[in-house]
Design an enzyme around this catalytic site. Structure first.
Site: not given
Ligand code: GLC
Length: 713
Positions: A253-255
């Site tokens: 996932s992104d941050y």
């Protein structure tokens, strides 16, 4: 790996799905570095923003020697355009249209990063975009799906090499799937309401290319695509990525993106957010703590099954094994951080010069002579080595960079270089005085590094007011002015400057060897090798603007009132896709396709003659576009399908050849399935996306589907 999985507790399994942050840098909202205690109890399977041998060795040792199962960590870092030796930002590198260079710089970055303990990079960024307001255009390969697909392939091969376990390579991450470059109004993190057709034709091809090249990981975009956040999108992450493309790697996932599903309004709490992400196929939760806090609750609620968790854990363990981390957790680490090797500095200089785009040179003041009056090198970006590195400069160090001023001093040893001192003087008065004294002015303007990149969208992507005022003062000195633009995007230029400057060079953020490359280019040692990978708008009102627009029923025509244009601004870009000047000139003629008919499944040989009609060695990029004359759906006015860099001596004539397969002529039909349709298709060849300038040759495609089957209802 299954035997190891069988020994793992639920906490340890979820630990493998959790990525925490080190203290090297901050790239998101939460920045609290992980505690070593968390590592010791196996609550984290990967860590980002951590590098140098000492720092990585300390954390990896705890994971391997002090945790119950001793599972090594993946160490992730955003190595987008160099690790310690910094290359031009990706938009700049894309301007080189040089696939071999793209691969070379990725391989160099991988070696430097691996020696600093990094095992995975969050790169290449593959978001096609047509909106210079969006700060992340800087990280992208530009506006064109074909360029992005070639960029993807080259970068994955460069970063990963032929064996992931090699200590000189790192796992690559194709990001951000998908449509991130289409955010509403160019505002970062906003929705992207794109059609399925735009998704298929524009935003997906580069990711398909990355998967085909064997990319180890994929990162979904933060945004919602037509209402469904990519992080929770089963159609995207399972239907397309896993089922259609057969991606076997890891989705990261992104941050904090999983937790942000709550903010998106599609999850009521972390348990639901974790459920949506895991069901969509996200394996690693970067910095949200959603899996660690939400999955146990989701299990209790029966929202997810242990098998779902096991599948994700196995993918992560498999990647670690592929990276050779179980065999050598300290892979690549050397006793001291990688030295800033001269070999990579030379590569950085070549990459920077190949990315610089000469937009204008009339009157032809460039290249500059080694003899003559003083040269004034002025402006806020003249002596700014930190800004030359651009955003996402990883472990790059400003003090190791070469500023434009330094480079010009080295390139013109026989000429006085005038520059305004760093402080203590009013640039509004001193600088014009230097301009009056000098024979020529190099005005270094544009963006500082913090005006570009993530969370740095600009509603007015032009020059700051202070620079515009300075430009007026400089032009008032009536000496030739060369505008050198440092930026992460096309900048809209005021007409007085675009017309008043004798030459305009788009240098992007050129990296560690910015000044050396500028000196080489302005002295004529090398040519500015770049061509625009993105259309350069004349006005904000034109955005989004790109060459491959679909036909309309009333295309722009200044002679017709009822046509697609504006009353108050031009419809054409200031500089079109593919634009860029050499110090020499090329003429193209004799385009031929070998035969007028091409059957489905055949390969078409296209050839064109290219002549260097100038008086010095030089190069250019030859571009091949296709143009469907009639199709079952409205097609782009033209589509780039091949490009090739050529170099030639004065008066030398080359024959440039391309091979086109029928799959290059396919497009998503009305049902969005790939279709090959019979009919005339024109081949257009030249140097930039201006139809009237291109050579044209038509072929008749047969053996495909008919647009209007007989007796169709
Ligand atoms: C950032 C970016 C992403 C990057 C990640 C880790 O928010 O969106 O591109 O890889 O966080 O730094």
């Amino acid at each position: 790996m299954r035997a190891l999985l069988a020994r793992m507790t639920l906490d340890e399994k979820i630990g493998q799905l959790t990525m925490v942050t080190g203290s090297g840098t901050a790239t998101g909202p939460q920045t609290a570095p992980v505690s070593l205690a968390e590592i010791r109890v196996g609550r984290a399977g990967s860590i980002l923003n951590l590098w140098t041998p000492a720092a990585v060795r300390e954390v990896q040792r705890i994971a391997v020697e002090e945790s119950r199962l001793g599972i090594p960590l993946i160490v992730g870092f955003d190595v987008l355009h160099g690790h310690r030796t910094i290359f031009p930002v990706p938009l700049g590198e894309a301007a080189s249209f040089d696939t071999a260079l793209w691969e070379e710089t990725a391989a160099a970055a991988a070696e430097e990063a691996a020696s600093d303990g990094v095992s995975l990079t969050f790169a290449p960024m593959l978001d096609v975009t047509r909106d210079p307001r969006w700060g992340r255009i800087c990280e992208s390969p530009g506006e064109d799906a074909h360029v992005a697909a070639r960029f993807a392939e080259a970068k994955v091969k460069g970063f990963q090499g032929s064996a992931l376990a090699s200590s000189r390579h790192v796992a690559a991450t194709a990001k951000h799937l998908g449509a991130y470059g289409a955010v509403l109004a160019g505002r970062d993190y906003a929705s992207a309401d794109v059609s399925q057709r735009e998704l298929e034709e524009v935003h997906l091809p580069a990711f398909a290319s990355a998967v085909k090249a064997g990319v180890a990981a994929v990162m979904p975009s933060f945004i919602d695509i037509a209402g469904t956040p990519a992080t929770a999108s089963r159609p995207l992450l399972r239907g397309i990525l896993r089922d259609r493309w057969n991606f076997q790697g890891v989705v990261i996932s992104d941050y904090n993106a999983i937790a942000e599903l709550i903010t998106h309004g599609v999850a009521a709490d972390l348990a639901e957010a974790a459920t949506l992400a895991l069901r969509a196929g996200v394996d690693i939760d970067m910095m949200a703590g959603a899996y660690s806090r939400g999955l146990p609750v989701a299990l209790d609620r029966g929202l997810v099954a242990m098998a779902d968790i096991d599948t994700a854990v196995l993918r992560v363990l498999t990647l670690k094994d592929d990276l050779g981390l179980f065999a050598d957790p300290y892979r690549g680490l050397i006793t001291a951080s990688y030295s800033n090797g001269p070999r990579y500095r030379r590569l950085a200089k070549r990459a920077a010069a190949s990315s610089m785009v000469l937009l204008k040179n009339s009157p032809a003041v460039l290249p500059l002579s080694q003899h003559g009056g003083p040269i004034a090198v002025v402006g806020p970006l003249a002596h700014a080595p930190a800004d030359m590195l651009g955003p996402w400069a990883a472990a790059g160090r400003a003090e190791e960079g070469v500023s434009f001023l330094d480079g010009m001093r080295a390139a013109f040893p026989g000429r006085r270089i005038l520059h305004q001192p760093a402080a203590g003087f009013d640039p509004a008065t001193l600088v014009p005085a230097l301009a009056r004294e000098a024979g020529i002015v190099i005005f270094c303007a544009g963006e500082t590094r913090n005006m570009s990149g993530e969370a740095s969208s600009r509603g007015e992507p032009g020059l700051p007011m202070a620079q515009i005022q300075l430009a007026k003062n400089l032009l008032a000195a009536n000496n030739p002015l060369v505008l050198v633009l440092c930026s992460g995007r096309p900048l809209i230029l005021p007409p007085f400057l675009a017309e008043g400057a004798a030459a305009i060079l788009a240098a992007w953020f050129p990296g560690s060897e910015a000044g050396t490359a500028l000196g080489d280019v302005l002295s004529g040692g090398v040519e500015p090798g770049g061509r625009l990978p993105v259309s350069w708008p004349a006005s904000i009102g034109q955005i989004p603007i790109y060459y491959s627009e679909r036909r309309t029923g009333r295309p722009a025509n200044s002679a017709s009132h009822y046509s697609s244009k504006y009353l108050d601004i031009p419809a054409e870009p200031h500089f079109p896709f593919g634009h860029g000047l050499s110090y020499t000139a090329f003429r193209f003629d004799n385009l031929r396709t070998g035969r007028p008919v091409m059957a489905a499944g055949e390969t078409l040989e296209v050839a064109v003659d290219a002549s260097n009609i100038g008086d010095r060695n030089g190069g250019t990029i030859v571009m091949l576009f296709i143009q469907h004359q009639v199709a079952s759906v409205a097609r782009p006015v033209m589509e780039l399908k091949r490009f090739q860099r050529i170099e030639a001596a004065p008066q030398e004539k080359l024959t440039v050849t391309f091979r086109l397969g029928s799959n290059d002529l396919q497009f998503p039909g009305a049902d969005l399935e790939p279709v090959l349709e019979n009919g005339r298709i024109d081949i257009l060849v030249g140097q930039r996306a201006v139809e009237s300038e291109l050579l044209r040759a038509g072929i008749e495609l047969t053996g495909g589907q008919n647009r209007l089957p007989a007796g169709s209802r």
